[in-house]
Design an enzyme around this catalytic site. Sequence first.
Site, PDB file in Angstrom:
ATOM      1  CG  HIS A  99      12.346   8.578   2.578  1.00 13.30           C
ATOM      2  ND1 HIS A  99      10.929   8.946   2.399  1.00 13.30           N
ATOM      3  CD2 HIS A  99      13.157  10.098   2.404  1.00 13.30           C
ATOM      4  CE1 HIS A  99      11.034  10.358   1.900  1.00 13.30           C
ATOM      5  NE2 HIS A  99      12.145  10.858   2.066  1.00 13.30           N
TER       6      HIS A  99
ATOM      7  CB  CYS B 177      21.143  -2.214  21.540  1.00 13.87           C
ATOM      8  SG  CYS B 177      23.059  -2.029  21.502  1.00 13.87           S
TER       9      CYS B 177
ATOM     10  N   PRO C 190       0.716  -1.050  -0.029  1.00 12.16           N
ATOM     11  CG  PRO C 190       0.118  -1.071   2.198  1.00 12.16           C
ATOM     12  CD  PRO C 190       0.835  -2.004   1.307  1.00 12.16           C
ATOM     13  CG  ASP C 191      -0.623   5.012  -1.722  1.00 13.76           C
ATOM     14  OD1 ASP C 191      -1.396   4.838  -0.619  1.00 13.76           O
ATOM     15  OD2 ASP C 191      -0.898   5.685  -2.490  1.00 13.76           O
ATOM     16  CG  PHE C 192       3.370   6.150   3.187  1.00 15.48           C
ATOM     17  CD1 PHE C 192       3.562   5.430   4.281  1.00 15.48           C
ATOM     18  CD2 PHE C 192       4.373   5.935   1.983  1.00 15.48           C
ATOM     19  CE1 PHE C 192       4.849   4.554   4.530  1.00 15.48           C
ATOM     20  CE2 PHE C 192       5.501   4.853   2.090  1.00 15.48           C
ATOM     21  CZ  PHE C 192       5.479   4.526   3.418  1.00 15.48           C
ATOM     22  NE  ARG C 193       1.781  11.999   3.539  1.00 15.78           N
ATOM     23  CZ  ARG C 193       3.129  11.335   3.402  1.00 15.78           C
ATOM     24  NH1 ARG C 193       3.173  10.596   2.491  1.00 15.78           N
ATOM     25  NH2 ARG C 193       3.764  11.480   4.473  1.00 15.78           N
TER      26      ARG C 193
ATOM     27  CG  ASN D  33       9.069   3.605  -3.091  1.00 18.45           C
ATOM     28  OD1 ASN D  33       8.427   4.533  -2.422  1.00 18.45           O
ATOM     29  ND2 ASN D  33       8.676   3.214  -4.338  1.00 18.45           N
TER      30      ASN D  33
ATOM     31  CG  ASN E 149       0.703  10.906  -8.336  1.00 18.50           C
ATOM     32  OD1 ASN E 149       1.466   9.880  -8.197  1.00 18.50           O
ATOM     33  ND2 ASN E 149       0.220  11.565  -7.650  1.00 18.50           N
ATOM     34  CE  LYS E 150      -4.143   5.023  -7.998  1.00 18.27           C
ATOM     35  NZ  LYS E 150      -4.672   4.194  -7.116  1.00 18.27           N
TER      36      LYS E 150
ATOM     37  CG  ASP F   1       9.536  -0.778  -2.480  1.00 17.49           C
ATOM     38  OD1 ASP F   1      10.745  -1.034  -3.012  1.00 17.49           O
ATOM     39  OD2 ASP F   1       8.385  -0.356  -2.499  1.00 17.49           O
TER      40      ASP F   1
ATOM     41  CB  THR G  79       5.975  10.629  -4.941  1.00 16.07           C
ATOM     42  OG1 THR G  79       6.109  11.678  -3.744  1.00 16.07           O
ATOM     43  CG2 THR G  79       6.713  11.558  -6.170  1.00 16.07           C
ATOM     44  CB  SER G  80       1.549  12.382  -1.988  1.00 14.41           C
ATOM     45  OG  SER G  80       2.603  12.225  -0.983  1.00 14.41           O
TER      46      SER G  80
ATOM     47  CB  CYS H 291      21.607   0.477  19.198  1.00 12.95           C
ATOM     48  SG  CYS H 291      21.201   1.180  20.549  1.00 12.95           S
TER      49      CYS H 291
ATOM     50  CB  CYS I 214      25.332   2.716  21.586  1.00 11.25           C
ATOM     51  SG  CYS I 214      24.981   1.046  21.249  1.00 11.25           S
TER      52      CYS I 214
HETATM   53  P1  OAD Z   1       2.110   8.778  -0.579  1.00 14.91           P
HETATM   54  O1  OAD Z   1       1.459   7.794  -0.306  1.00 14.91           O
HETATM   55  O2  OAD Z   1       2.323   9.886   0.401  1.00 14.91           O
HETATM   56  O3  OAD Z   1       1.797   9.161  -2.198  1.00 14.91           O
HETATM   57  C1  OAD Z   1       1.645   8.267  -3.200  1.00 14.91           C
HETATM   58  C2  OAD Z   1       1.281   8.747  -4.590  1.00 14.91           C
HETATM   59  O4  OAD Z   1       1.072   7.813  -5.357  1.00 14.91           O
HETATM   60  C3  OAD Z   1      -0.276   9.443  -4.120  1.00 14.91           C
HETATM   61  O5  OAD Z   1      -0.265  10.557  -4.992  1.00 14.91           O
HETATM   62  C4  OAD Z   1      -1.164   8.509  -5.089  1.00 14.91           C
HETATM   63  O6  OAD Z   1      -2.208   9.020  -5.555  1.00 14.91           O
HETATM   64  C5  OAD Z   1      -0.160   7.907  -6.158  1.00 14.91           C
HETATM   65  N1  OAD Z   1      -0.276   6.433  -6.647  1.00 14.91           N
HETATM   66  C6  OAD Z   1      -0.860   5.404  -5.917  1.00 14.91           C
HETATM   67  N2  OAD Z   1      -1.010   4.159  -6.855  1.00 14.91           N
HETATM   68  C7  OAD Z   1      -0.525   4.752  -7.890  1.00 14.91           C
HETATM   69  C8  OAD Z   1      -0.429   4.007  -9.006  1.00 14.91           C
HETATM   70  N3  OAD Z   1      -0.542   2.714  -9.364  1.00 14.91           N
HETATM   71  N4  OAD Z   1       0.308   4.587 -10.093  1.00 14.91           N
HETATM   72  C9  OAD Z   1       0.246   5.939 -10.137  1.00 14.91           C
HETATM   73  N5  OAD Z   1       0.371   6.958  -8.992  1.00 14.91           N
HETATM   74  C10 OAD Z   1      -0.324   5.998  -7.960  1.00 14.91           C
HETATM   75  O7  OAD Z   1       3.657   7.992  -0.937  1.00 14.91           O
HETATM   76  P2  OAD Z   1       4.935   8.846  -1.004  1.00 14.91           P
HETATM   77  O8  OAD Z   1       4.988  10.066  -1.569  1.00 14.91           O
HETATM   78  O9  OAD Z   1       6.049   7.837  -1.501  1.00 14.91           O
HETATM   79  O10 OAD Z   1       8.322   7.976   4.452  1.00 14.91           O
HETATM   80  O11 OAD Z   1       5.326   9.265   0.555  1.00 14.91           O
HETATM   81  C11 OAD Z   1       6.573   9.845   0.942  1.00 14.91           C
HETATM   82  C12 OAD Z   1       7.006   9.448   2.312  1.00 14.91           C
HETATM   83  O12 OAD Z   1       6.084   9.546   3.196  1.00 14.91           O
HETATM   84  C13 OAD Z   1       7.441   8.001   2.326  1.00 14.91           C
HETATM   85  O13 OAD Z   1       8.841   7.794   1.770  1.00 14.91           O
HETATM   86  C14 OAD Z   1       7.279   7.796   3.661  1.00 14.91           C
HETATM   87  C15 OAD Z   1       6.224   8.527   4.143  1.00 14.91           C
HETATM   88  O14 OAD Z   1       5.758   9.039   5.487  1.00 14.91           O
HETATM   89  C16 OAD Z   1       9.190   7.115   5.163  1.00 14.91           C
HETATM   90  O15 OAD Z   1       8.541   5.928   5.276  1.00 14.91           O
HETATM   91  C17 OAD Z   1      10.169   7.295   5.974  1.00 14.91           C
END
Ligand code: OAD
Length: 329
Positions: free
Chosen positions: A133, A168, A40-43, A114, A233-234, A116, A209-210, A141, A144
Amino acid sequence: MGKNGTNLDKDLEILAKSVLSGKKVTFFQGAGVSTSAGIPDFRSPETGIYSNLARLNLPYPEAVFDIDYFRENPKAFYTLADELYPGKFMPTKFHFLQKIFQDKKLLHRIYTQNIDTLERLAGIEDKYIVEAHGSFAANHCVECRAQMETSLLKEHMKNEELEGIPTCPHCKGYVKPDIVFFGEALPIKFFDQWEKDMDDVEVAIVAGTSLTVYPFASLPSEVKHNTTRVLVNKYKVGDFNSNKRKKDIVALTEADQFAELFAEKLGMKKELDELILREHKKYAKKGGKEKENTDEKAAKVAKEVRAEEKEHIPPSRNNTNQELSNHDE
Ligand code: OAD
């Protein structure tokens, strides 16, 4: 839809010509390029990780990746880490197109947020990847800074006495993988490489990415004005919304769909299909050993990252004060 509402097909045809004539591609990517792998993505509302954390009782969703919160309550992160740990997922069509770019010397760099490691699993070499990231490949740890082998970290994650929290052996501090948390500095490689690359970006593909997390989110706005920028992007995000440039191409498509269309324009569609078929067959042949195969690759990644660590200072000890932050902070 393409730039200014024109035809994406046509825009990509022109872009393909310039790539084939020698303009190298730099990618800036996030979670959306891996969703078709099952991560899954994040947002994204409803499906994103941050919408599905109620069970962790967090004060706010991003706390799961916040270094101060982790020091007090590491359980939340480790509950999620178990689910996200690399080794269970295959690269996507988008990643495999990047592998073809590498093989044809059309790839300049991949800046990825990512964790992953799917870029590496697709066969992309370390020199082309900047994991902004961090990744799960090594662990330290938080007190330390002693390193912990991944095999031991995984044992601790299953250890009931430790409540699944890697601890640790030297100072009893909590251990965490070297993924960059909010409040931590990014790897020095990110800053070093970007300083070298920023004036050499000929084609920038910003995908999945958002663009909400800094400093990564500012990279697309730092490329030169004659760079062709493409958003995959979407929906429209970041600079493509607020500071759109005349030459920008906006592809509001799924990342894999874009990969297919662009491969077609580049005359690489057959090659892409064959590569994916070969990779799938490889996994299928291994049958029950599929996980073993990806674990082996993860171990290889860890070795590469450790070699790199000898040259670079570990994340939270580096000399930059730019920390991971959300745009609204
Ligand atoms: P987000 O979840 O913020 O954004 C993902 C974007 O990809 C959104 O705009 C979705 O609409 C779009 N999307 C999802 N599926 C898609 C697909 N199949 N094709 C095209 N677009 C798609 O994820 P990131 O921008 O990667 O940090 O988030 C940035 C950082 O926030 C991450 O690295 C993470 C998080 O906190 C850490 O884990 C340190």
